[in-house]
Scaffold this active site. Structure first.
Site, mmCIF file in Angstrom:
data_model
loop_
_atom_site.group_PDB
_atom_site.id
_atom_site.type_symbol
_atom_site.label_atom_id
_atom_site.label_comp_id
_atom_site.label_asym_id
_atom_site.label_seq_id
_atom_site.Cartn_x
_atom_site.Cartn_y
_atom_site.Cartn_z
ATOM 1 N N HIS A 105 0.832 -1.214 0.000
ATOM 2 C CA HIS A 105 0.000 0.000 0.000
ATOM 3 C C HIS A 105 0.867 1.264 0.000
ATOM 4 O O HIS A 105 0.410 2.320 0.419
ATOM 5 C CB HIS A 105 -0.941 0.046 1.207
ATOM 6 C CG HIS A 105 -1.651 -1.237 1.481
ATOM 7 N ND1 HIS A 105 -2.893 -1.526 0.960
ATOM 8 C CD2 HIS A 105 -1.280 -2.344 2.190
ATOM 9 C CE1 HIS A 105 -3.260 -2.736 1.357
ATOM 10 N NE2 HIS A 105 -2.294 -3.254 2.100
ATOM 11 N N LYS B 134 15.423 22.217 -9.770
ATOM 12 C CA LYS B 134 14.807 20.968 -10.187
ATOM 13 C C LYS B 134 15.744 20.046 -10.948
ATOM 14 O O LYS B 134 16.616 20.454 -11.689
ATOM 15 C CB LYS B 134 13.589 21.265 -11.084
ATOM 16 C CG LYS B 134 12.467 21.909 -10.328
ATOM 17 C CD LYS B 134 11.647 20.913 -9.557
ATOM 18 C CE LYS B 134 10.699 20.284 -10.507
ATOM 19 N NZ LYS B 134 9.348 20.149 -10.011
ATOM 20 N N GLU C 12 9.527 9.090 -16.390
ATOM 21 C CA GLU C 12 8.123 9.464 -16.601
ATOM 22 C C GLU C 12 7.662 9.058 -18.001
ATOM 23 O O GLU C 12 6.532 8.610 -18.205
ATOM 24 C CB GLU C 12 7.952 10.976 -16.424
ATOM 25 C CG GLU C 12 8.205 11.432 -14.998
ATOM 26 C CD GLU C 12 8.329 12.944 -14.919
ATOM 27 O OE1 GLU C 12 7.303 13.632 -14.994
ATOM 28 O OE2 GLU C 12 9.463 13.447 -14.802
#
Ligand code: ARG
Length: 456
Positions: free
Chosen positions: A154, A281, A288
């Protein structure tokens, strides 16, 4: 046009555009030439064409291959597809003999043959790429066989595992992906050539010979089936979809592991991009995109299933729509594998941070419960309950299970001794998981070595 005999007028512009497949099926030029060389050699052996014609065809096709390779081939949309483009060019170059090549053959068996050859070549390339990803994972797993990280269910901290164990989970998945490709290859490896348009042919072709020349195991046994089924392409796409799903899960983990709150791994400049506005960043774009490419692959599978469903036997032009999804899925799969292989080799794991988080979140609660069962002989359900109360106590005090005092523990279960602290560490936890397939470092090292040996 090659079938011009009974047609007085040419097609409308839109007819030509919707009918043409040359824009994409030119990708199969090598396979088309390979099939034609086999067909011509067989026709000559049986005396259906002369040896001289075959020589002409052979040298003509070789010259055409060189032209295409060099980007000098004049592809024509009016000639519809790769098959007619090559045949027309052949006749242009060598004259009459070129017109004899299509004896006993139809584009229906030709395209089925070419496409099988193309998918087979793609399978071989992808199989090697998957093996490469597995090798990269097994190498890193061997290095990190004993490095703990939190294991999740989970996405909640569950029990400590080792980083090597986690990586080897993907090796197992990818091994099954290879198995699916091998199954697909085995079933597709029959030659449709000689099935002609749908009924077979009256020429006494040697289908075994052409099958052998193209590396097929045998000729297909039913001409209707051979020209009209595309289940080999569907199996390929199903295998692609499953494998892309695996890659997507791993990509997602890379994204999570790279995120600022996790920082389990770091990707170098080679596999990240910056932001045009936020200077801090470092985005895992490659991961992705692997995650996202899965969408195209799934789409390809559904597209071809939808094209094929409900088509009566045998060939229908609908089947020309089989190629683009397969080409696109194969490209997406290959690129995703290359990106994953690159990231696996590139990433720098922060083993200290993984170790720290492996012990947080009461990750060794199961070890405590197991100790109560093993040493104090409590029934597991009782042990689970006692452990739950200890977790609540620790949580209230803001400490780990190992941060509780012996007295605090004994207040819940008087039988507990100081030995308990020996099972509450992350190292003890992973070391105890010695069941076959478990995360104990010795197991993981052995599995990693097994894969390294198997993959060479
Ligand atoms: N371009 C066609 C395809 O990709 C070749 C087969 C055409 N056959 C036919 N009967 N029109 O399917």
């Amino acid at each position: 046009m090659q079938w011009g005999g009974r047609f007085a007028a040419g097609p409308s512009v839109v007819m030509q555009e919707i009918n043409a497949s040359i824009g994409f099926d030119r990708k199969m030029w090598r396979q088309d030439i390979r099939g034609s060389l086999a067909h011509a050699a067989m026709l000559a052996k049986l005396g259906i064409i002369t040896a001289q014609d075959e020589t002409g065809i052979r040298s003509g096709l070789e010259a055409i291959a060189a032209e295409i390779d060099a980007g000098r081939f004049p592809f024509e949309e009016t000639l519809e597809d790769i098959h007619m483009n090559i045949e027309a060019r052949l006749t242009e170059r060598i004259g009459e003999a070129g017109k004899r090549l299509h004896t006993g053959r139809s584009r229906n068996d030709q395209v089925a043959t070419d496409f099988r050859l193309w998918v087979r070549d793609a399978i071989d390339g992808l199989d090697a790429q998957i093996a490469d990803v597995m090798r990269a994972l097994a190498d890193r797993a061997a290095d990190h066989a004993a490095d703990p990280m939190p294991g999740f269910t989970h996405l909640q901290t569950a029990q400590p595992v080792t980083f090597g164990h986690h990586l080897l989970a993907y090796v197992e998945m990818l091994a099954r992906d290879r198995g699916r490709l091998a199954d697909c290859r085995r079933r597709l490896n029959e030659s449709p050539l000689g099935s002609a348009a749908l009924a077979g042919t009256s020429f006494p072709l040697d289908r075994d010979m052409t099958a052998r020349l193209m590396g097929f195991d045998r000729p297909t046994a039913n001409s209707l089936d051979a020209v009209s089924d595309r289940d080999f392409a569907l199996e390929f796409l199903a295998a692609a979809a499953i494998s892309a799903m695996h890659l997507s899960r791993f990509a997602e983990e890379i994204v999570i592991w790279c995120s600022a709150p996790f920082r389990f791994i770091r990707l170098s400049d080679a596999f990240t991009t910056g932001s045009s506005i936020m200077p801090q960043k470092r985005n895992p774009d490659a991961a992705e995109l692997v995650r996202a490419k899965t969408g195209r692959v799934n789409g390809a599978l559904v597209a071809l299933l939808t094209v094929m469903k409900g088509l009566p036997l045998a060939y229908a032009k609908d089947m020309q729509e089989d190629k683009e999804p397969v080409f696109d899925a194969a490209d997406a799969w290959a690129l995703s594998l290359a990106a994953i292989a690159g990231m696996v080799r590139d990433m720098t794991p922060d083993t200290a941070r993984m170790r720290e988080f492996a012990g947080s979140g009461f990750a060794t609660a199961t070890d405590l419960a197991d100790w109560l069962v093993r040493v104090l002989r409590l029934p597991f359900r009782t042990a689970h309950h006692v452990t739950g109360r200890l977790v609540a106590k620790a949580e209230a005090r803001g400490v780990d299970l190992a941060g509780l005092t012996l007295a605090e523990m004994q207040a819940e279960e008087p039988g507990i001794t100081a030995d308990i602290f020996g099972v509450l560490t992350v190292e003890a936890s992973v070391a105890s998981r010695t069941s076959y397939g478990g995360t104990a470092p010795a197991n993981v090292a052995q599995q990693a070595a097994r894969w390294q040996a198997a993959l060479g």
